[in-house]
Scaffold this motif. Structure first.
Motif: not given
Ligand code: SF4
Length: 386
Positions: A11-20, A22-24, A62-66, A97-99, A134-136
């Motif tokens: 799970f991610c709050a938002r998909k980063c534009p470079y990320c390959g 797997y997350s939704e 790992g993730g995604g964003t745990p 962790i995502n800040p 494109g980070r949050l």
């Molecule tokens: S937060 Fe991490 S896993 Fe989620 S879309 Fe961005 S780079 Fe990908």
């Protein structure tokens, strides 16, 4: 031999534009997902032959964003894993962790639940670079996250750093490292930006990235980063990873040793009893399949979607790919013990050719990349793969 568990949190709050990876986006099915992951953990542990003193050495969320879903779900899953597998005392238990999704309460809950290592997706401490990516979060958010984790009692903190981003400067990257050091970061993972097919960045920069960030510039930054880390006692021990003494990632080390590991969750890949397996990249499919899992009923139909049996020959062929990434390289005696063969007899041609090109060193029972070999690692490894 210790074992290892990887848990995918897709799970991610938002998909980063470079990320390959797997997350939704979004969190609508998190409760169901973690219930299913707990069921999977129990099933895997049921089928695992072990005694009480021989639980896994590492668990890696790992993730995604745990850190995005409710922390009680993540901590609940860790509790189930700990109870089901009998995690070894002193085991390394990591959470990414995502800040942007970390709070003081979450950090404290993670610590209390037993996580003892955090990997923070900082990526950069430049607001411009973070915007491009494109980070949050912004740089202040990343710094606050590391401080929050320290205050919650985490001493084993790793930070991710991306290089090769359009608009990023070498000076900026080196300053980021200095800042990590003052914040008490003990481990740094550095990645060069790569264009993954299917991502927004791929569409935006395809055929252009090398003009914006020339490869020789990217390589110069790579080596400068390694030098700056080393000067600060964060010693490179793998192509992308550096650590203070005693802070290497045991979990990632297990992959590079060719060890076996369990995988839990959608999109995860494991390797147990000589078989590589994986789950589909789909939260919905994972929940559908796992909902049919009954305690004691064995693995449900459709549980595994990829299966590849690895013979000793297969594992031996793959070994250079894993070991040449590390600063130790291939240790001839370890190779012989693992496979019953002399590494020079198996890979003699690839070793000789790359030693003569100055890309490999074959000394004191170790075959490893030289400083210039680091820039041609993929080509050297291809020679070993035949
Ligand atoms: S937060 Fe991490 S896993 Fe989620 S879309 Fe961005 S780079 Fe990908």
């Amino acid at each position: 031999m210790g074992r290892h568990i990887y848990v995918h949190n897709p799970f991610c709050a938002r998909k980063c534009p470079y990320c390959g990876f797997y997350s939704e986006e979004g969190s609508s099915r998190t409760a169901e997902y973690y219930r299913c992951a707990e069921a999977e953990a129990r099933l895997l542990a049921e089928g695992d032959i072990r005694d009480a003193d021989d639980g896994p050495d590492t668990v890696y969320f790992g993730g995604g964003t745990p850190s995005f879903p409710d922390s009680s779900l993540v901590c609940g899953l860790l509790k189930t894993i700990t109870e089901s597998f009998g995690i070894r005392p002193g085991a390394e238990i990591t959470i990414e962790i995502n800040p942007s999704s970390l709070t003081k309460e979450k950090a404290e809950e993670y610590r209390k639940a037993g996580f003892n290592r955090v990997s923070v997706g900082v990526q950069s401490l430049s607001d411009d670079v973070l915007r491009t990516l494109g980070r949050l979060h912004d740089s202040q958010g990343a710094i606050e996250a590391i401080k929050t984790l320290s205050r919650a009692g985490f001493t084993n903190i790793s930070a991710d750093l991306i290089t090769g981003v359009p608009g990023q400067t070498m000076e900026g990257v080196l300053q980021d490292i200095d800042r990590f050091v003052t914040l008490g970061v003990k481990h740094v993972s550095t990645y060069s930006l790569t264009l993954e097919e299917g991502t927004a960045f791929y569409a935006r920069y395809k055929d252009r990235l090398e003009d914006i960030v020339p490869p020789e510039e990217e390589r110069a930054v790579y080596h400068a980063v390694r030098r700056r880390l080393e000067q600060n006692g964060i010693i490179p021990y793998e192509i992308s990873n550096s650590a203070c003494e005693g802070f290497r990632s045991v979990h990632n080390g297990s992959y590079w040793n060719g060890s076996e590991y369990f995988a839990i969750g959608a999109g995860s890949h494991g390797f147990t009893n000589g078989v590589r397996y994986g789950h589909a990249d789909s939260i919905d499919e994972y929940i559908r399949v796992m909902s049919g899992a009954l305690p004691g009923g064995g693995l449900p139909e459709g549980f595994i979607y990829v299966e590849e049996e690895m013979t000793l020959e297969d594992r031996m062929a793959e070994y250079p790919f894993l070991r040449l990434r590390t600063s130790e390289g291939i240790e001839a005696d370890v190779f012989e013990k693992k496979f019953g063969r002399d590494v020079h007899e198996v890979f003699g041609d690839a070793i000789k050719a790359n030693v003569s090109r100055g890309l490999l060193e074959d000394k004191d029972g170790r075959i490893r990349l030289t400083e210039s070999g680091l820039d041609f690692a993929d080509a050297v490894i291809r020679d070993f793969m035949g």
